[in-house]
Design an enzyme around this catalytic site. Structure first.
Site, PDB file in Angstrom:
ATOM      1  N   HIS A 134       0.843  -1.201   0.000  1.00 53.13           N
ATOM      2  CA  HIS A 134       0.000   0.000   0.000  1.00 53.13           C
ATOM      3  C   HIS A 134       0.882   1.257   0.000  1.00 53.13           C
ATOM      4  O   HIS A 134       0.997   1.957   1.009  1.00 53.13           O
ATOM      5  CB  HIS A 134      -0.869  -0.077   1.252  1.00 53.13           C
ATOM      6  CG  HIS A 134      -1.955   0.929   1.377  1.00 53.13           C
ATOM      7  ND1 HIS A 134      -1.803   2.262   1.075  1.00 53.13           N
ATOM      8  CD2 HIS A 134      -3.230   0.788   1.810  1.00 53.13           C
ATOM      9  CE1 HIS A 134      -2.946   2.894   1.325  1.00 53.13           C
ATOM     10  NE2 HIS A 134      -3.823   2.011   1.769  1.00 53.13           N
TER      11      HIS A 134
ATOM     12  N   ASP B  59     -10.702   6.166  -5.111  1.00 51.87           N
ATOM     13  CA  ASP B  59     -10.461   4.920  -4.365  1.00 51.87           C
ATOM     14  C   ASP B  59     -10.908   3.763  -5.258  1.00 51.87           C
ATOM     15  O   ASP B  59     -12.068   3.363  -5.235  1.00 51.87           O
ATOM     16  CB  ASP B  59     -11.234   4.958  -3.030  1.00 51.87           C
ATOM     17  CG  ASP B  59     -10.914   3.761  -2.146  1.00 51.87           C
ATOM     18  OD1 ASP B  59     -10.155   2.864  -2.583  1.00 51.87           O
ATOM     19  OD2 ASP B  59     -11.432   3.714  -1.008  1.00 51.87           O
TER      20      ASP B  59
ATOM     21  N   GLU C 221      -1.113   0.994  -5.188  1.00 48.97           N
ATOM     22  CA  GLU C 221      -0.961  -0.165  -4.320  1.00 48.97           C
ATOM     23  C   GLU C 221      -1.019  -1.463  -5.120  1.00 48.97           C
ATOM     24  O   GLU C 221      -2.098  -1.999  -5.363  1.00 48.97           O
ATOM     25  CB  GLU C 221      -2.073  -0.158  -3.274  1.00 48.97           C
ATOM     26  CG  GLU C 221      -2.241   1.169  -2.565  1.00 48.97           C
ATOM     27  CD  GLU C 221      -3.571   1.309  -1.841  1.00 48.97           C
ATOM     28  OE1 GLU C 221      -4.127   0.284  -1.386  1.00 48.97           O
ATOM     29  OE2 GLU C 221      -4.080   2.442  -1.740  1.00 48.97           O
TER      30      GLU C 221
HETATM   31  C1  BG6 Z   1      -6.976   1.887   0.535  1.00 45.92           C
HETATM   32  C2  BG6 Z   1      -8.445   1.572   0.412  1.00 45.92           C
HETATM   33  O1  BG6 Z   1      -6.234   0.797   0.102  1.00 45.92           O
HETATM   34  O2  BG6 Z   1      -6.663   2.117   1.905  1.00 45.92           O
HETATM   35  C3  BG6 Z   1      -9.266   2.718   0.993  1.00 45.92           C
HETATM   36  O3  BG6 Z   1      -8.755   1.341  -0.942  1.00 45.92           O
HETATM   37  C4  BG6 Z   1      -8.834   2.991   2.414  1.00 45.92           C
HETATM   38  O4  BG6 Z   1     -10.638   2.379   0.950  1.00 45.92           O
HETATM   39  C5  BG6 Z   1      -7.334   3.215   2.458  1.00 45.92           C
HETATM   40  O5  BG6 Z   1      -9.530   4.116   2.903  1.00 45.92           O
HETATM   41  C6  BG6 Z   1      -6.779   3.472   3.853  1.00 45.92           C
HETATM   42  O6  BG6 Z   1      -7.130   2.440   4.696  1.00 45.92           O
HETATM   43  P1  BG6 Z   1      -6.783   2.507   6.233  1.00 45.92           P
HETATM   44  O7  BG6 Z   1      -7.351   1.273   6.845  1.00 45.92           O
HETATM   45  O8  BG6 Z   1      -5.279   2.533   6.325  1.00 45.92           O
HETATM   46  O9  BG6 Z   1      -7.397   3.777   6.760  1.00 45.92           O
END
Ligand code: BG6
Length: 269
Positions: A143, A187, A242
């Site tokens: 990510h 997203d 990601e």
């Molecule tokens: C992304 C998702 O990978 O991560 C989003 O597609 C999400 O929907 C984002 O908001 C952040 O996620 P988190 O759990 O780290 O707040």
């Protein structure tokens, strides 16, 4: 935290908590990874920014908590490190806690982070071993929060691709033309993307192997305001791309391994 160093001002910093890369400075001293100044380091919440490892579940796509447990687990440094290469391998194995979770499998997951000798490339190699006799399946992603001016980012490598729009109830859509970032929340899970993705604005070339999909994410104004661990204006400072195996879970037979890699390089064109 482990710090890798190579040529010039290059360095990469990786926390054992989450096997989480939080910075990569190239030889000229430019940091290509956004990490939130409000990130928490309390050993409980995932670090906000950097490169969280989403495993064994991406997002809410399964019974585990969002993005799985790898990013909130403390990994251990592998015993076999080559002292002459700026690289580190971190390992996460099943534990009493993971075996009691909704994904109770026996596994060994390794993340090797390597800083190239010239400092201008960083690679992440994710290896998942099924350490039991029976098969299991998982989804995953690296990510990556890339430091850049999001309002200037235009991504050209996704044209014609199918995607699931998480900002619109997961509806299936098809990409027409470029993705223009920084105008609204984006997203999206892009399906079967090319393995080379250019992030011109950040001066980066992204190359992936065995991660068929790629999420493109920027939370924009309202979603960022809802993130306690990110300053309100910081959506302007990054985009996430990601690479992952998301839409089709990886099916892994007992005793076998799966590998996916990500290479980030300074684009010298
Ligand atoms: C992304 C998702 O990978 O991560 C989003 O597609 C999400 O929907 C984002 O908001 C952040 O996620 P988190 O759990 O780290 O707040």
């Amino acid at each position: 935290m482990v710090t890798l160093r190579a040529a010039g001002e290059s360095k990469a910093e990786i926390y054992a908590f989450g096997a989480h890369v939080v910075s990569w400075y190239d030889a000229a001293g430019r940091n290509h990874i956004y990490n939130s100044p409000k990130a928490l380091y309390n050993g409980k919440k995932a670090i906000r920014g950097g490169i969280p490892v989403c495993f064994p579940q991406f997002g809410p796509r399964g019974p585990l908590k969002q993005h799985g447990f790898a990013r909130t687990s403390t990994w251990v440094i592998d015993d076999n490190q080559d002292a002459f290469v700026p690289a580190v391998t971190l390992v996460l194995r099943d534990s009493a806690e993971t075996r009691a979770s909704a994904w109770p499998n026996q596994f060994e997951t390794k993340l090797t982070v390597t800083l190239a000798a010239d400092g201008d490339s960083l690679s992440l190699d994710l290896v998942v071993k099924n350490a039991q006799d029976s098969p299991f399946s998982f989804t995953c992603a690296l990510h990556s929060y890339f430091a850049c001016t999001s309002e200037s980012v235009v991504l050209s490598d996704f044209a014609q691709l199918k995607y699931e729009d998480n900002a619109d109830e997961g509806k299936p859509k098809a990409q027409e033309g470029d993705i223009v970032m920084g105008k609204k929340e984006i997203d999206r899970v892009y399906i079967s993307t090319t393995d080379s993705i250019s992030l011109n604005e950040a001066g980066l070339a992204i190359s992936k192997v065995n991660f068929p999909d790629a999420v493109v994410w920027n939370p924009y104004v309202e979603k960022t305001a809802a993130l306690a661990d990110m300053p309100d204006d910081d959506w302007k400072k990054f985009v996430c791309i990601e690479p992952g195996a998301i839409v089709e879970p990886v099916q892994l037979e007992g005793g076998t391994t799966w590998r996916g890699s990500l290479v980030l390089s300074v684009d010298k064109k």
